[in-house]
Design a protein around this motif. Structure first.
Motif, PDB file in Angstrom:
ATOM      1  N   ARG A 190      20.630  45.797  38.710  1.00  0.00           N
ATOM      2  CA  ARG A 190      21.499  44.420  38.956  1.00  0.00           C
ATOM      3  C   ARG A 190      22.884  44.102  37.850  1.00  0.00           C
ATOM      4  NH1 ARG A 190      21.230  39.517  35.726  1.00  0.00           N
ATOM      5  NH2 ARG A 190      20.752  37.448  36.575  1.00  0.00           N
ATOM      6  N   ARG A 191      22.733  45.143  36.537  1.00  0.00           N
ATOM      7  CA  ARG A 191      23.800  44.947  35.622  1.00  0.00           C
ATOM      8  C   ARG A 191      25.175  45.851  36.943  1.00  0.00           C
ATOM      9  NH1 ARG A 191      19.278  46.970  32.521  1.00  0.00           N
ATOM     10  NH2 ARG A 191      19.804  49.212  32.910  1.00  0.00           N
ATOM     11  N   TYR A 218      26.568  42.506  38.626  1.00  0.00           N
ATOM     12  CA  TYR A 218      27.046  42.079  37.404  1.00  0.00           C
ATOM     13  C   TYR A 218      28.571  42.538  37.876  1.00  0.00           C
ATOM     14  CZ  TYR A 218      27.958  38.786  33.967  1.00  0.00           C
ATOM     15  OH  TYR A 218      27.614  38.885  32.933  1.00  0.00           O
ATOM     16  N   ARG A 219      28.672  43.792  37.076  1.00  0.00           N
ATOM     17  CA  ARG A 219      30.105  44.391  36.773  1.00  0.00           C
ATOM     18  C   ARG A 219      30.908  44.233  38.168  1.00  0.00           C
ATOM     19  NH1 ARG A 219      27.003  48.909  35.399  1.00  0.00           N
ATOM     20  NH2 ARG A 219      26.296  48.894  32.842  1.00  0.00           N
ATOM     21  N   TYR A 274      30.839  42.104  40.141  1.00  0.00           N
ATOM     22  CA  TYR A 274      30.992  40.306  39.649  1.00  0.00           C
ATOM     23  C   TYR A 274      32.075  39.597  38.786  1.00  0.00           C
ATOM     24  CZ  TYR A 274      29.821  35.675  39.682  1.00  0.00           C
ATOM     25  OH  TYR A 274      29.752  33.566  40.015  1.00  0.00           O
ATOM     26  N   ILE A 275      32.126  40.693  38.107  1.00  0.00           N
ATOM     27  CA  ILE A 275      33.243  40.403  36.818  1.00  0.00           C
ATOM     28  C   ILE A 275      34.797  41.054  37.407  1.00  0.00           C
ATOM     29  CG2 ILE A 275      33.669  41.358  34.822  1.00  0.00           C
ATOM     30  CD1 ILE A 275      31.406  38.551  34.751  1.00  0.00           C
ATOM     31  N   GLY A 310      28.038  36.325  43.376  1.00  0.00           N
ATOM     32  CA  GLY A 310      26.338  35.389  42.827  1.00  0.00           C
ATOM     33  C   GLY A 310      25.622  35.308  43.037  1.00  0.00           C
ATOM     34  N   LEU A 329      22.874  37.903  43.045  1.00  0.00           N
ATOM     35  CA  LEU A 329      22.643  37.921  41.655  1.00  0.00           C
ATOM     36  C   LEU A 329      21.391  36.992  41.124  1.00  0.00           C
ATOM     37  CD1 LEU A 329      25.989  38.552  40.070  1.00  0.00           C
ATOM     38  CD2 LEU A 329      23.739  39.988  39.530  1.00  0.00           C
ATOM     39  N   CYS A 337      29.652  30.313  39.329  1.00  0.00           N
ATOM     40  CA  CYS A 337      29.734  31.248  38.385  1.00  0.00           C
ATOM     41  C   CYS A 337      29.415  30.519  36.208  1.00  0.00           C
ATOM     42  CB  CYS A 337      31.596  31.178  37.876  1.00  0.00           C
ATOM     43  SG  CYS A 337      32.644  31.766  36.439  1.00  0.00           S
ATOM     44  N   HIS A 385      26.525  32.122  35.647  1.00  0.00           N
ATOM     45  CA  HIS A 385      25.713  33.578  35.563  1.00  0.00           C
ATOM     46  C   HIS A 385      26.742  33.662  34.008  1.00  0.00           C
ATOM     47  CE1 HIS A 385      23.861  34.321  38.698  1.00  0.00           C
ATOM     48  NE2 HIS A 385      24.854  34.066  39.531  1.00  0.00           N
ATOM     49  N   ILE A 386      27.869  33.606  34.111  1.00  0.00           N
ATOM     50  CA  ILE A 386      28.595  34.113  32.766  1.00  0.00           C
ATOM     51  C   ILE A 386      29.239  33.264  31.631  1.00  0.00           C
ATOM     52  CG2 ILE A 386      30.546  36.061  33.885  1.00  0.00           C
ATOM     53  CD1 ILE A 386      32.492  34.525  33.766  1.00  0.00           C
TER      54      ILE A 386
END
Length: 437
Positions: A18-19, A22-23, A25-26, A68, A71, A125, A128-129
């Motif tokens: 998941r990490r 996430y990276r 995704y960013i 997204g 995640l 978004c 999540h962030i």
């Protein structure tokens, strides 16, 4: 012991995956922000450049949605609608209905569908962030664009500096037009000011602020520089906690004063297509667009031409034959709303914008020092001010509209938590007789 180690690895694997997701995704979001910051100046012809950039924008947008949702699946989270999401859905539904009364239903459906997809991506978004992460990511994208533009101006001035008649000597950088670079720098100034005043102060924020001001001046974008300085003043007032009804009245008076100055002929005067300031004549392209747009609005005042269909077909040809040039937007988000959505749709939009701004200010006053409502209020003010002379409102392929959707969702969510949910809880706690009374 071996069994415990194996169990620990099984528990740790999904978190690590998941990490990593996430990276990615960013990174995809950052690429999307860069691609949707304006028309980029690619070394190909204009039509091919527009097609390539639009395709890349859609690809990054869909990739962000897929990541997204992935995640959400890893975190076992479910989508939940709130009042802001329902309001946005109402606006999108109205835009879809425009296909019934427009003369170009294909343009309306394609534009509205892309806006709906972009809004759904913004909804994901925001969850999540969050607000702060989104604003920092946008600042990073604007910083990258401004740095690349400055490098191009220094290394390849023939490519990055305009030699046209109206933009002689203005920086273009990585953009096709100077206003694209100017507003990227303007948002960099505003976002850096937000971070300096309401978050931890870093050297990057100070550097970004100075770089943004320099690029605004180099791009000769007076509107972008004025918006950036106005938002910096607004941030200082916000930091002093004196923003409220008095500040809103002052802002309205300032706009009225500008209108009087531009039409009185005392300090400045408009002569034909030129703004005369002393001995300096400045060509006003926007006055041509706005006057023509308002004539279109008067032809269909109630329902408009449909989202994305206001500047299509014979209307663009008529403008070209009359003035000798044509653009694909009205250079004002509010005029675009009037022309394409009509008076009914524009009133719906304007009420939503006003409620969002007022709730942001009210949430900030009730937050007692929390920086997030202040950042949200400042961004909403920046977005509203920049839409006076640029078309960002309801523009699905623009990062400013995308981030505004995230900010609006965050504002309404905070308002619900601080005001609406406590009221519901207090009502449930009251006895039935008190509720009826």
């Amino acid at each position: 012991m071996a069994a415990n180690t194996l169990a620990h690895r099984k528990l740790r694997a999904p978190a690590e995956q998941r990490r990593g997701l996430y990276r990615v995704y960013i990174a995809v979001l950052c690429g999307q922000f860069v691609l949707t910051s304006g028309h980029l100046n690619l070394p190909v012809d204009a039509e091919t450049s527009n097609l390539l950039q639009r395709g890349a924008q859609v690809a990054f947008l869909l990739a962000a949605i897929i990541l997204g949702l992935a995640l959400d699946w890893y975190g076992k989270r479910q989508l939940a609608l709130n009042y802001a999401a329902l309001s946005v859905l109402a606006v999108i539904a109205y835009c879809f209905c425009g296909a019934f009364w427009t003369d170009d239903p294909a343009a309306v459906l394609s534009t509205t569908l892309l806006l709906a997809v972009s809004t759904f991506s913004a909804f994901i978004c925001e969850r999540h962030i969050g607000l702060l992460g989104t604003l920092r990511l946008m600042r990073t994208a604007c910083l990258a664009l401004c740095l690349a533009s400055v490098l191009l101006v220094a290394l390849v001035p023939s490519f990055a500096i305009s030699d046209s008649y109206f933009w002689k000597g203005a920086w273009l950088g990585v953009f096709v037009a100077k206003n694209g670079l100017g507003y990227a720098a303007s948002y960099l100034v505003a976002l850096s000011g937000m971070m300096l005043l309401f978050c931890r102060k870093t050297r990057t924020d100070i550097f970004s602020l100075l770089l943004g001001l320099s690029v605004c001046i180099g791009a000769d974008s007076r509107g972008a520089l004025l918006v950036a300085l106005s938002v910096l003043l607004f941030l200082v007032l916000l930091r002093a906690r004196i923003i409220g009804s008095i500040a809103i009245v002052l802002i309205a008076v300032a706009y009225l004063a500008l209108l009087i100055l531009f039409n009185s002929g005392i300090i400045v005067s408009i002569e034909g297509d030129y703004l005369q300031v002393g001995d300096l004549s400045i060509h006003l392209n926007r006055t041509d667009i706005w006057s023509y747009a308002m004539s279109l609005f008067l032809e269909r005042p109630w329902l408009g031409y449909g989202l994305g269909a206001g500047w299509e077909g014979e209307r663009a040809d008529i403008f070209y034959n009359r003035f000798g040039w044509v653009l694909d937007n009205f250079h004002s988000g509010y005029i675009r709303a009037l022309v394409e959505l009509g008076l009914l749709g524009a009133i719906l939009i304007f009420i939503g914008l006003g409620i969002t701004l007022l709730r942001a200010i009210r949430t900030y006053h009730a937050s007692r020092g929390n920086s997030l409502p202040a950042l949200a209020t400042a961004y909403v003010t920046m977005f509203l001010a920049s839409n006076v002379t640029e078309t960002y409102l309801l523009r699905s392929t623009d990062v400013k509209q995308f981030v505004f959707t995230i900010v609006a969702l965050s504002i309404w969510r905070q308002y619900e938590v601080r005001h609406l949910l406590p009221r519901k809880a207090s009502r449930k706690a009251q006895p039935p007789a008190a509720q009826i009374a």
